[in-house]
Design a protein around this motif. Structure first.
Motif, mmCIF file in Angstrom:
data_model
loop_
_atom_site.group_PDB
_atom_site.id
_atom_site.type_symbol
_atom_site.label_atom_id
_atom_site.label_comp_id
_atom_site.label_asym_id
_atom_site.label_seq_id
_atom_site.Cartn_x
_atom_site.Cartn_y
_atom_site.Cartn_z
ATOM 1 N N ASN A 1 -2.438 -7.924 0.614
ATOM 2 C CA ASN A 1 -1.602 -7.858 -0.535
ATOM 3 C C ASN A 1 -2.427 -7.474 -1.858
ATOM 4 O O ASN A 1 -1.512 -7.330 -2.969
ATOM 5 N N GLU A 2 -3.782 -7.435 -1.973
ATOM 6 C CA GLU A 2 -4.391 -7.032 -2.989
ATOM 7 C C GLU A 2 -4.391 -5.525 -3.290
ATOM 8 O O GLU A 2 -4.335 -4.999 -4.360
ATOM 9 N N TYR B 1 4.361 -8.456 3.333
ATOM 10 C CA TYR B 1 3.943 -9.845 3.165
ATOM 11 C C TYR B 1 3.401 -10.447 4.497
ATOM 12 O O TYR B 1 2.853 -11.097 4.732
ATOM 13 N N ILE C 1 4.820 -5.851 -2.566
ATOM 14 C CA ILE C 1 4.103 -7.273 -2.018
ATOM 15 C C ILE C 1 4.829 -7.735 -0.978
ATOM 16 O O ILE C 1 4.344 -7.962 0.343
ATOM 17 N N SER C 2 6.457 -7.727 -1.113
ATOM 18 C CA SER C 2 7.291 -8.047 0.162
ATOM 19 C C SER C 2 7.130 -7.326 1.183
ATOM 20 O O SER C 2 6.972 -7.631 2.321
ATOM 21 N N THR D 1 6.716 -6.589 -7.050
ATOM 22 C CA THR D 1 7.570 -7.728 -6.142
ATOM 23 C C THR D 1 7.717 -6.979 -4.843
ATOM 24 O O THR D 1 7.674 -7.494 -3.792
ATOM 25 N N ASP E 1 4.266 -17.007 -5.037
ATOM 26 C CA ASP E 1 3.503 -16.342 -5.842
ATOM 27 C C ASP E 1 4.562 -15.811 -6.805
ATOM 28 O O ASP E 1 5.660 -15.479 -6.713
#
Length: 303
Positions: A291-292, A231, A227-228, A224, A141
């Motif tokens: 993640n959304e 993950y 999300i990480s 970023t 992504d």
């Protein structure tokens, strides 16, 4: 480099920070020169700009990496330098070489690109084809800054490659947690940017003074990092019960966002029903839901 976030940054609550990183997410940062005196917590760097010396005045890449590291300290950061100074054009050929290195050699999970080209692109370009391939074939992504207003480019729209529908494009909020009209470009693509985060931060320099900086460049690494942070939460059999518990804990943080609560309930119901015989496809479905969630918060608070 220390970082302070201006305005509302409730996403750095204890609930979010207490969620453990399960596994190390590999993040590629495509940017300008890295001042290693300001940020040195990266695994590897590679210079595609053929710069002869480190630019000590550069803070952009160090700030981007510091934000990611602050939010997701367990992540591994790989830096691809594609220009020799801040605020100078970044040749496309350098970026393509950087993408190839990060994806095929370093096998990163995420890529942060706090850069862009003022081309008034509508998204039907080579960047879209490239990012779509990265997503479909390599499961990578790309998080991209939406671009900033500029006297040199009056009337410009969301910069390219932020126009790509396969990228997660990030705009900037002001200190009041509203869309910053002084920073954000107009959008000729209705869906762009999808998300907004703090566009104003302060960074601590070598002389212990704080400098305020702003722009979508510093919004993108927030997304970023978030999300990480999540993950691998639902992608490991051994730690799956912990991840399920984290999902339930998240509900209290999102109590003011009924749409997000609904998504959480869907994920929790599926997880409870299927564990311990859940398939990898079903786990990925739950991971996609999770993640959304974080980017969705910014979209809601920005309205």
């Amino acid at each position: 480099m220390e970082v302070k976030y201006l305005g509302d940054y409730s996403w750095k609550s204890n609930i979010i920070n207490d969620i453990p990183n399960i596994g190390r997410v590999k993040i590629g940062v495509i940017d300008g020169p890295i001042n290693e005196y300001l940020f040195e917590k990266f695994v590897e760097k590679r210079d595609f700009s053929n710069a002869s010396n480190m630019d000590m005045s550069s803070i952009h890449t160090a700030a981007v990496c510091s934000i990611i590291n602050d939010i997701a300290p367990a992540s591994e950061i790989y830096i691809a330098q594609v220009s020799d100074k801040d605020d100078v054009p970044m040749p496309e050929r350098n970026i393509l070489k950087a993408l190839q290195w990060l994806v095929t050699e370093k096998k990163v999970n995420l890529i942060n690109m706090s850069l862009g080209f003022y081309e008034n692109c509508k998204g039907n370009c080579n960047w879209e084809r490239r990012f779509k391939k990265l997503k479909e074939e390599y499961k990578v992504d790309v998080i991209v800054s939406a671009g900033n207003t500029s006297e040199k480019h009056p009337g410009a729209s969301t910069t390219c490659p932020g126009c790509s529908s396969s990228a997660i494009t990030v705009g900037a909020l002001d200190s009041s947690n509203k869309i910053d009209t002084r920073i954000n470009l107009r959008s000729i693509i209705q869906e762009k940017p999808e998300v907004y985060a703090n566009g104003h931060v302060s960074v601590k320099l070598l002389n212990d003074t704080w400098q305020g900086i702003s722009g979508t460049s510093f919004s993108a690494p927030i997304i970023t990092g978030l999300i990480s942070k999540h993950y691998f939460n639902l992608n490991n059999d051994m730690n799956y019960p912990i991840a399920l518990n984290n999902l339930k804990n998240l509900k209290s943080y999102f109590e003011d966002f009924p749409d997000i609560i609904e998504k959480l309930e869907e994920a929790i119901t599926l997880a409870d029903k299927k564990y311990p015989n859940i398939t990898s496809i079903e786990k990925q479905e739950i991971l996609d839901m999770l993640n959304e969630l974080m980017p969705y918060t910014y979209e809601k608070t920005a309205l």
